[in-house]
Design an enzyme around this catalytic site. Structure first.
Site, PDB file in Angstrom:
ATOM      1  N   ASP A   1      -7.936  -8.773 -18.986  1.00 36.47           N
ATOM      2  CA  ASP A   1      -7.919  -9.893 -19.931  1.00 36.47           C
ATOM      3  C   ASP A   1      -6.498 -10.071 -20.470  1.00 36.47           C
ATOM      4  OD1 ASP A   1      -8.200 -11.709 -21.978  1.00 36.47           O
ATOM      5  OD2 ASP A   1      -9.744 -10.595 -23.047  1.00 36.47           O
TER       6      ASP A   1
ATOM      7  N   HIS B   1       0.829  -1.205   0.000  1.00 37.89           N
ATOM      8  CA  HIS B   1       0.000   0.000   0.000  1.00 37.89           C
ATOM      9  C   HIS B   1       0.871   1.266   0.000  1.00 37.89           C
ATOM     10  CE1 HIS B   1      -3.610   2.228   0.227  1.00 37.89           C
ATOM     11  NE2 HIS B   1      -4.307   1.415   0.987  1.00 37.89           N
TER      12      HIS B   1
END
Length: 428
Positions: free
Chosen positions: A365, A145
């Site tokens: 994808d 983070h």
């Protein structure tokens, strides 16, 4: 270790953290992408897919070079030394369809698919490619983070997927990691600081609750015209219901109501009048606090919607008119309020949440189709995490609570009437 395919130039080998990076939790953030078998699911096809993943990851890291670096000991910079990101391939002795049927019910199964990233000297990014007997894949990510929020992670993952799909990386002007640190440099902070939740204490369990579009519409219908905030988003409605249920559990347990607050982040991109910040990489959000005092708690959904909705709206309006100095002041004030509220944890109820809705997770994808499911994992601290459902109009709420509180939460009538009871809802 996967390293950038092109070495990072000398003048880019040190990246100063921004003020917003400085305030980010020192934790790794997980996300998992589940892909059904492609037509070429034989051994050669799997090897080819994994080779393509490694090659395209190396090429993508050329633009996202800080992810291949290491957190510096001064804690205010990243040494962009191309040491690389961790990449693991794992064989799973199961079929993905069977696993997906069990996964939503047994969330602890998902934890085993993550790369282990728990050392201060670990890479900033870890990838584990889990290969199932059927040829299906689960690509699990852990990212620090310190260097990335949800926007940055989504940007990176879609760029990596696009590179794998097309064989080429994005050319020309690419969003910069250094833009935020130049405008909002890290600074010496005084007073108490936010620290990650401790793993010591009561057992935390995570459960997944699916709010479909119809359930969300019904919840919106409950919000009457007398409410202060009458047009809430899906996220505000679901957050509000969860907060309402948690307040009810707390009041029943204590025998009385007490002050309650709900923490949630607001992405600052697209809200500022500084257009150059719209695609900036790194951390660029503030955590805000919606508060209801005990004497305000009528336990009606309207009250919780108004508290969260007005807090989000007022913050967004302030950002829209803010200069750079104003944004820093806003962030400092928000951070101070969060720390102060957390310091009152013995006297009031505090609930933390995050929303990853409206980010393009289901567009990732790599060349064999979009993911059938994008999931989180179990957490070791109390938090509510929201994700879009696959069709984009519902919300998956991943709720992590103390074990006893979760038992009450699961059987609350508001939760039972608003969430899916079908374990295999991942397919929708």
């Amino acid at each position: 270790m996967i390293r950038p395919s092109t070495p990072t130039p000398n003048h880019l080998q040190s990246l100063n953290l921004s003020f917003f990076d400085q305030g980010a939790p020192r934790i790794y953030v997980p996300i998992l992408f589940h892909y059904l078998p492609a037509s070429e699911c034989n051994r050669e096809g799997i090897i080819e897919r994994c080779d393509k993943l490694q090659k395209s990851l190396a090429e993508t890291l050329t633009n996202f070079y800080p992810l291949a670096g290491r957190f510096s000991e001064d804690e205010l910079s990243i040494h962009c030394n191309d040491e690389g990101v961790e990449y693991v391939e794992s064989k799973v002795n199961a079929d993905l369809a069977e696993f997906l049927h069990q996964g939503p019910k047994n969330i602890e199964l998902l934890d085993d698919l993550l790369p282990k990233m728990d050392q201060p000297s670990s890479p900033l990014l870890g990838v584990q490619v889990n290969i199932f007997n059927c040829g299906g894949l689960v690509i699990a990510i852990q990212i620090s983070h310190i260097v990335a929020d949800a926007f940055t992670l989504a940007t990176f993952l879609n760029e990596w997927a696009q590179t794998s799909l097309t064989g080429t990386t994005t050319k020309g002007c690419f969003p910069s990691f250094s833009h935020l640190s130049s405008l909002f440099p890290a600074r010496v902070l005084s007073g108490p600081q936010f620290s990650p939740p401790s793993n010591i204490g009561p057992k935390i369990v995570t459960r997944r609750f699916v709010f479909d579009a119809l359930a969300i519409v019904k919840l919106k219908d409950i919000i009457n015209s007398s409410a202060i905030f009458t047009r809430p988003t899906r996220v505000v409605v679901v957050m509000s219901l969860i907060w309402k249920v948690l307040v009810g559990i707390s009041s029943a347990k204590l025998g009385y109501s007490r002050d309650s607050c709900f923490l949630f982040p607001i992405n600052l991109r697209g809200k500022s009048n500084l257009p150059s910040l719209e695609h900036a990489l790194g951390n660029f959000y503030v955590t805000v606090v919606a508060t209801l005092e005990a004497n305000q708690l009528r336990n009606e959904l309207n009250d919780f919607v108004s508290a969260i909705g007005c807090t989000a709206r007022d913050t967004s309006v302030s950002i829209g008119k803010a200069s750079i100095d104003d944004i820093i002041s806003l962030a400092i004030n928000c951070g101070t309020e969060v720390v102060n509220k957390l310091g009152q944890g013995d006297e009031m109820d505090i609930y933390a949440s995050t929303s990853w809705c409206r980010f393009p997770w289901y567009e990732v994808d790599f060349g064999w189709g979009k993911p059938i499911w994008v999931s989180s994992v179990g957490r070791t601290f109390e938090v509510i995490s929201l994700f879009d459902t696959k069709n984009g109009d519902g919300i998956e709420a991943w709720v992590s609570l103390k074990e006893n509180d979760m038992a009450e939460f699961e059987r609350d009538p508001n939760i039972l009437s608003s969430t899916s009871k079908v374990a295999s809802m991942w397919i929708k």
